[in-house]
Design a protein around this motif. Structure first.
Motif, PDB file in Angstrom:
ATOM      1  N   MET A  45       0.829  -1.200   0.000  1.00 39.32           N
ATOM      2  CA  MET A  45       0.000   0.000   0.000  1.00 39.32           C
ATOM      3  C   MET A  45       0.868   1.256   0.000  1.00 39.32           C
ATOM      4  O   MET A  45       0.564   2.238  -0.694  1.00 39.32           O
ATOM      5  CB  MET A  45      -0.936   0.016   1.219  1.00 39.32           C
ATOM      6  CG  MET A  45      -1.904  -1.156   1.271  1.00 39.32           C
ATOM      7  SD  MET A  45      -2.880  -1.364  -0.244  1.00 39.32           S
ATOM      8  CE  MET A  45      -2.420  -3.062  -0.691  1.00 39.32           C
ATOM      9  N   ALA A  46       1.970   1.224   0.757  1.00 39.20           N
ATOM     10  CA  ALA A  46       2.882   2.365   0.755  1.00 39.20           C
ATOM     11  C   ALA A  46       3.495   2.549  -0.625  1.00 39.20           C
ATOM     12  O   ALA A  46       3.692   3.684  -1.085  1.00 39.20           O
ATOM     13  CB  ALA A  46       3.981   2.156   1.804  1.00 39.20           C
ATOM     14  N   ALA A  49       0.990   4.310  -2.854  1.00 34.52           N
ATOM     15  CA  ALA A  49       0.902   5.735  -2.535  1.00 34.52           C
ATOM     16  C   ALA A  49       2.108   6.489  -3.099  1.00 34.52           C
ATOM     17  O   ALA A  49       1.960   7.584  -3.651  1.00 34.52           O
ATOM     18  CB  ALA A  49       0.806   5.930  -1.027  1.00 34.52           C
ATOM     19  N   ASP A  52       1.723   6.817  -6.842  1.00 31.84           N
ATOM     20  CA  ASP A  52       0.732   7.842  -7.193  1.00 31.84           C
ATOM     21  C   ASP A  52       1.328   9.248  -7.077  1.00 31.84           C
ATOM     22  O   ASP A  52       0.981  10.145  -7.851  1.00 31.84           O
ATOM     23  CB  ASP A  52      -0.488   7.730  -6.283  1.00 31.84           C
ATOM     24  CG  ASP A  52      -1.314   6.470  -6.542  1.00 31.84           C
ATOM     25  OD1 ASP A  52      -1.112   5.853  -7.608  1.00 31.84           O
ATOM     26  OD2 ASP A  52      -2.140   6.123  -5.683  1.00 31.84           O
ATOM     27  N   THR A  65      -7.811  -4.979  -9.491  1.00 30.87           N
ATOM     28  CA  THR A  65      -7.147  -5.300  -8.236  1.00 30.87           C
ATOM     29  C   THR A  65      -7.311  -6.779  -7.925  1.00 30.87           C
ATOM     30  O   THR A  65      -8.062  -7.490  -8.581  1.00 30.87           O
ATOM     31  CB  THR A  65      -7.676  -4.422  -7.084  1.00 30.87           C
ATOM     32  OG1 THR A  65      -6.839  -4.613  -5.920  1.00 30.87           O
ATOM     33  CG2 THR A  65      -9.114  -4.779  -6.718  1.00 30.87           C
ATOM     34  N   ARG A  88      -3.839  -2.312  -9.646  1.00 32.06           N
ATOM     35  CA  ARG A  88      -3.586  -2.264  -8.213  1.00 32.06           C
ATOM     36  C   ARG A  88      -3.657  -3.688  -7.621  1.00 32.06           C
ATOM     37  O   ARG A  88      -4.201  -3.915  -6.543  1.00 32.06           O
ATOM     38  CB  ARG A  88      -4.587  -1.324  -7.518  1.00 32.06           C
ATOM     39  CG  ARG A  88      -4.242   0.159  -7.711  1.00 32.06           C
ATOM     40  CD  ARG A  88      -2.889   0.482  -7.109  1.00 32.06           C
ATOM     41  NE  ARG A  88      -2.443   1.843  -7.386  1.00 32.06           N
ATOM     42  CZ  ARG A  88      -1.587   2.177  -8.345  1.00 32.06           C
ATOM     43  NH1 ARG A  88      -1.128   1.229  -9.163  1.00 32.06           N
ATOM     44  NH2 ARG A  88      -1.190   3.414  -8.507  1.00 32.06           N
ATOM     45  N   TYR A 101      -8.200  -3.461   2.384  1.00 33.52           N
ATOM     46  CA  TYR A 101      -7.517  -2.332   1.774  1.00 33.52           C
ATOM     47  C   TYR A 101      -8.309  -1.729   0.616  1.00 33.52           C
ATOM     48  O   TYR A 101      -7.735  -1.164  -0.320  1.00 33.52           O
ATOM     49  CB  TYR A 101      -6.130  -2.758   1.279  1.00 33.52           C
ATOM     50  CG  TYR A 101      -5.135  -2.975   2.401  1.00 33.52           C
ATOM     51  CD1 TYR A 101      -4.681  -1.902   3.164  1.00 33.52           C
ATOM     52  CD2 TYR A 101      -4.657  -4.245   2.700  1.00 33.52           C
ATOM     53  CE1 TYR A 101      -3.777  -2.087   4.197  1.00 33.52           C
ATOM     54  CE2 TYR A 101      -3.747  -4.445   3.720  1.00 33.52           C
ATOM     55  CZ  TYR A 101      -3.305  -3.362   4.473  1.00 33.52           C
ATOM     56  OH  TYR A 101      -2.409  -3.552   5.493  1.00 33.52           O
ATOM     57  N   ASP A 103      -9.987   0.957   0.395  1.00 33.27           N
ATOM     58  CA  ASP A 103      -9.725   2.382   0.212  1.00 33.27           C
ATOM     59  C   ASP A 103      -8.476   2.599  -0.628  1.00 33.27           C
ATOM     60  O   ASP A 103      -8.477   3.389  -1.574  1.00 33.27           O
ATOM     61  CB  ASP A 103      -9.545   3.074   1.570  1.00 33.27           C
ATOM     62  CG  ASP A 103     -10.867   3.381   2.244  1.00 33.27           C
ATOM     63  OD1 ASP A 103     -11.791   3.845   1.553  1.00 33.27           O
ATOM     64  OD2 ASP A 103     -10.989   3.135   3.452  1.00 33.27           O
ATOM     65  N   GLU A 104      -7.405   1.884  -0.267  1.00 37.49           N
ATOM     66  CA  GLU A 104      -6.116   2.105  -0.911  1.00 37.49           C
ATOM     67  C   GLU A 104      -6.062   1.586  -2.346  1.00 37.49           C
ATOM     68  O   GLU A 104      -5.406   2.193  -3.199  1.00 37.49           O
ATOM     69  CB  GLU A 104      -4.993   1.441  -0.086  1.00 37.49           C
ATOM     70  CG  GLU A 104      -4.698   2.106   1.242  1.00 37.49           C
ATOM     71  CD  GLU A 104      -5.642   1.676   2.358  1.00 37.49           C
ATOM     72  OE1 GLU A 104      -5.395   2.051   3.508  1.00 37.49           O
ATOM     73  OE2 GLU A 104      -6.624   0.966   2.072  1.00 37.49           O
ATOM     74  N   VAL A 105      -6.721   0.475  -2.617  1.00 37.05           N
ATOM     75  CA  VAL A 105      -6.597  -0.129  -3.951  1.00 37.05           C
ATOM     76  C   VAL A 105      -7.722   0.250  -4.900  1.00 37.05           C
ATOM     77  O   VAL A 105      -7.626  -0.019  -6.095  1.00 37.05           O
ATOM     78  CB  VAL A 105      -6.506  -1.674  -3.862  1.00 37.05           C
ATOM     79  CG1 VAL A 105      -5.303  -2.097  -3.042  1.00 37.05           C
ATOM     80  CG2 VAL A 105      -7.793  -2.301  -3.324  1.00 37.05           C
ATOM     81  N   HIS A 108     -10.438   5.288  -3.194  1.00 35.85           N
ATOM     82  CA  HIS A 108      -9.991   6.680  -3.250  1.00 35.85           C
ATOM     83  C   HIS A 108      -9.644   7.141  -4.666  1.00 35.85           C
ATOM     84  O   HIS A 108      -9.478   8.337  -4.904  1.00 35.85           O
ATOM     85  CB  HIS A 108      -8.826   6.923  -2.283  1.00 35.85           C
ATOM     86  CG  HIS A 108      -7.470   6.655  -2.843  1.00 35.85           C
ATOM     87  ND1 HIS A 108      -6.894   5.411  -2.841  1.00 35.85           N
ATOM     88  CD2 HIS A 108      -6.578   7.493  -3.433  1.00 35.85           C
ATOM     89  CE1 HIS A 108      -5.692   5.482  -3.390  1.00 35.85           C
ATOM     90  NE2 HIS A 108      -5.471   6.728  -3.763  1.00 35.85           N
ATOM     91  N   TYR A 109      -9.593   6.210  -5.612  1.00 39.94           N
ATOM     92  CA  TYR A 109      -9.389   6.587  -7.014  1.00 39.94           C
ATOM     93  C   TYR A 109     -10.696   7.005  -7.692  1.00 39.94           C
ATOM     94  O   TYR A 109     -10.676   7.435  -8.849  1.00 39.94           O
ATOM     95  CB  TYR A 109      -8.777   5.429  -7.796  1.00 39.94           C
ATOM     96  CG  TYR A 109      -7.384   5.055  -7.330  1.00 39.94           C
ATOM     97  CD1 TYR A 109      -6.303   5.891  -7.608  1.00 39.94           C
ATOM     98  CD2 TYR A 109      -7.160   3.886  -6.613  1.00 39.94           C
ATOM     99  CE1 TYR A 109      -5.021   5.561  -7.174  1.00 39.94           C
ATOM    100  CE2 TYR A 109      -5.885   3.551  -6.181  1.00 39.94           C
ATOM    101  CZ  TYR A 109      -4.828   4.386  -6.459  1.00 39.94           C
ATOM    102  OH  TYR A 109      -3.551   4.057  -6.030  1.00 39.94           O
TER     103      TYR A 109
END
Length: 232
Positions: A45-46, A49, A52, A65, A88, A101, A103-105, A108-109
């Motif tokens: 996930m880091a 980020a 991005d 994903t 992702r 996860y 939100d992360e994958v 939020h996109y």
């Protein structure tokens, strides 16, 4: 007469309350909510980020994903020209990890569509087809909480030479997820599994790398032709 029955009534109420307390005490403890299958996904996930920040992703992409079959699909952009796609995938992950996860994958996109491949590693780790179905349901619910109108496509668990002994469980999981998806709005089940089998019902060797698990270019070419009509 009322005075005679009052002690009897009080005694009955006392017995009833005691029974309720005993029943409550014997009630099973609710299961602890699952988290992720491995703590290593925090590193992935880091990495997303950081990527991005260096190279901002397209607005409202089609997000792919899931596990390594997505992560290793390095030709997504050229396979679907004219479409904003974003990879992702994080290799080795299970379906519950994509939910954890989300939100992360994905979320939020603000994607226009989410394409998910998972379940393969779940079965290999000993999770049952029913658990895969339930985890799929949880994933859809998580996405729907924040993105109620975004369509979701599930890529069927692929057969493979390396996990041929798990084929019956994979097929049952696919059948359960397909039935679940049919009851959901804007959720598509994409059958990639059947075209990957030969006439004898075995995985087609020409679609795989030497490890017998991950796909080669021919395997992804097959996927491209099947998935393309579902993209929005």
């Amino acid at each position: 007469m009322r005075l005679i029955f009052l002690p009897i009534l009080l005694a009955a109420l006392l017995v009833a309350c005691t029974a309720v307390e005993q029943t409550t005490a014997r009630a099973p403890t609710p299961p602890v909510a699952e988290t992720v299958s491995s703590p290593q996904w925090a590193t992935d996930m880091a990495g997303f980020a950081a990527g991005d920040a260096r190279d901002p992703p397209p607005a409202h992409p089609i997000v792919f994903t899931g596990s390594s079959s997505v992560r290793m699909w390095r030709t997504l952009a050229e396979d679907f020209p004219g479409r904003a796609v974003l990879n992702r995938g994080f290799g080795g992950s299970q379906l519950r990890d994509a939910t954890w996860y989300a939100d992360e994958v994905a979320i939020h996109y603000q994607p226009r569509q989410i394409v998910l491949y998972s379940g393969d590693n779940d079965i290999d780790a000993g999770r049952t087809p029913e658990q895969v179905r339930d985890d799929f349901r949880a994933f859809v619910a998580r996405i729907r909480r924040d993105l109620p109108g975004v369509p979701i496509a599930w890529l069927a668990i692929k057969p493979s030479l390396a996990r041929i002994d798990q084929l019956p469980a994979q097929q049952r999981a696919n059948a359960l997820v397909k039935a679940e998806a049919a009851r959901m709005r804007d959720v598509a089940f994409i059958d990639l599994a059947t075209p990957m089998l030969d006439a004898d019902g075995r995985p087609r060797a020409e679609l795989f790398l030497e490890d017998g698990l991950h796909m080669n270019r021919e395997g992804y070419a097959l996927w491209r032709g099947i998935v393309a009509p579902y993209l929005r």
